[in-house]
Design a protein around this motif. Structure first.
Motif, short mmCIF file in Angstrom:
data_model
loop_
_atom_site.label_atom_id
_atom_site.label_comp_id
_atom_site.label_asym_id
_atom_site.label_seq_id
_atom_site.Cartn_x
_atom_site.Cartn_y
_atom_site.Cartn_z
N GLU A 257 13.12 1.91 -2.91
CA GLU A 257 12.56 0.68 -3.49
C GLU A 257 11.39 1.03 -4.43
O GLU A 257 11.27 0.49 -5.53
N THR B 45 10.93 0.95 1.30
CA THR B 45 11.58 2.27 1.36
C THR B 45 11.20 3.09 0.12
O THR B 45 10.76 2.55 -0.90
N GLU B 46 11.42 4.39 0.23
CA GLU B 46 11.16 5.28 -0.91
C GLU B 46 12.00 4.86 -2.11
O GLU B 46 11.53 4.86 -3.25
N SER C 63 7.09 -2.04 5.11
CA SER C 63 8.27 -1.24 5.43
C SER C 63 9.09 -0.89 4.18
O SER C 63 10.27 -0.57 4.29
#
Ligand SMILES: Cc1cc2nc3c(=O)[nH]c(=O)nc-3n(C[C@H](O)[C@H](O)[C@H](O)COP(=O)(O)O)c2cc1C
Length: 106
Positions: A95, A92-93, A90
């Motif tokens: 991250e 995120t972009e 999961s």
């Protein structure tokens, strides 16, 4: 035999000239049974990565990247491999972008 370390599944021709057109290569994969899927071994054994920077990254439920990245370095035999990073499924972009911007690559 399940989880046979010696199998080398084939992959389709990716229509990319890795050896001539790229100097930095990100190699991403999921962790399966603590390791890289064997098709990743097929991939890294298929190329000469001499003079290239290789950055492995993986997704996993909880396992780290260390064991799989060490395997890939050994199987590839060439290339300047960075230590890479593990993400959760999961991630995120943001991250991922933060990780990339912190890398010492051209
Ligand atoms: C066959 C199989 C084996 C897996 N083995 C591991 C494992 O040993 N350690 C782990 O942390 N995750 C394991 N996973 C979870 C995957 O790494 C995870 O599903 C994948 O990175 C994609 O993330 P997502 O399912 O959240 O999209 C396994 C998944 C599968 C399908």
């Amino acid at each position: 035999m399940p989880n046979d370390p010696d199998v080398r599944p084939e992959y389709e021709d990716i229509q990319v000239d890795i050896e001539n057109d790229y100097s930095t290569i990100f190699i991403g994969y999921p962790i399966w049974w603590g390791q890289e899927p064997r098709i990743m071994d097929t991939f890294v054994e298929s190329y000469n990565f001499e003079g290239k920077t290789i950055i492995p990254f993986c997704t996993s439920g909880s396992s780290g990247i260390e064991s799989s990245s060490a395997n890939l370095v050994e199987k590839a035999g060439t290339g300047n491999w960075l230590s890479g990073n593990r993400f959760s499924g999961s991630a995120t972009e943001d991250e991922i972008k933060n990780w990339i911007s912190g890398l010492e690559i051209d």
